[in-house]
Design a protein around this motif. Sequence first.
Motif, PDB file in Angstrom:
ATOM      1  N   LEU B   7       0.823  -1.210   0.000  1.00  0.00           N
ATOM      2  CA  LEU B   7       0.000   0.000   0.000  1.00  0.00           C
ATOM      3  C   LEU B   7       0.857   1.260   0.000  1.00  0.00           C
ATOM      4  N   CYS B   8       1.889   1.295   0.824  1.00  0.00           N
ATOM      5  CA  CYS B   8       2.623   2.532   1.081  1.00  0.00           C
ATOM      6  C   CYS B   8       3.869   2.689   0.228  1.00  0.00           C
ATOM      7  N   ARG B  11       9.324   1.478   2.472  1.00  0.00           N
ATOM      8  CA  ARG B  11       9.354   2.266   3.705  1.00  0.00           C
ATOM      9  C   ARG B  11      10.460   1.788   4.629  1.00  0.00           C
ATOM     10  N   GLY B  58       2.516   3.084   9.782  1.00  0.00           N
ATOM     11  CA  GLY B  58       2.163   3.380   8.393  1.00  0.00           C
ATOM     12  C   GLY B  58       0.697   3.073   8.201  1.00  0.00           C
ATOM     13  N   CYS B  59       0.399   2.142   7.295  1.00  0.00           N
ATOM     14  CA  CYS B  59      -0.998   1.860   6.958  1.00  0.00           C
ATOM     15  C   CYS B  59      -1.697   0.979   7.978  1.00  0.00           C
TER      16      CYS B  59
END
Lengths: 187, 86
Positions: B7-8, B11, B58-59
Amino acid sequence: MADLVEKSPCAGLVPVAAGALRLSEIALGPITSVAPYKGQAAAVAAMLGAQGLGWPAPGQVIAQGAARVQWFGLDLALLIGVAPGAGLADHAALADQSDGWAVLRLEGAGAGDVLARLTPLDLRESIFGVGQTARSDLGHMAAAITRVEAEAYEIMGFRSMAGTLVHEMAAAMTRVAARRTSPAKGR
Amino acid sequence: MRLPCPLCGARDIREFSHMGAALARPDGGDWGPDWNDYLHNRDNPAGQTEELWYHGQGCGGWLVVTRDTVRHEVRGARLAGEGAGA
Ligand SMILES: [Zn+2]
């Protein structure tokens, strides 16, 4: 009857200025977290679509006037600036978070350098361009960072940590500004 | 070390927590060797491993990350909700 005065999360903490950098508070209005129930993603997207919005892809912000839907995590978004439409609660778990977030705007030349001192996000324009939003770490605090202009960012942090958030950002701003005005040129 | 969250994007490691080996949950609820393995026994492979990582900063997603413990190469990641376990 008691006369209650509404205080914003960063009242008395901002504005902060350092060189060309500015930190100020933003009032977003209503903030509602929207988490679609299992199998209801399409229905939620359709209902938000009827408001001129929609369901955001990861990192996306969908804006329509003062209203917007901001991606906020796995199967999670924030509806900002507008109250949820009637019936949305039938398809998604909604939570009013209006008073839960301290929202800051950081702007000015070097704003990215300030954030680079605080977050591991890759802030390069090709990765994190204008209009992109991300959940990440900011000074060891959970934050949402949105790039609103090339050198302007909107930062959401927990209201309970507003003091620390502003402190961390102000310190980084001061250091970046000092670097920029130092005779020995550097970052 | 960076992990490629589906999704991100890529990272930094500090956004994640390691949550152990990604194992297939045994069928059924009756105790047996399968459950004993699942709960207590771990291989320590030199080479490709599948691990669970939580993207808490994060998500919020749980990821199954495929990683090589010899080469330190991260080969990929998928959401655990899309099927965990080897
Ligand atoms: Zn993620």
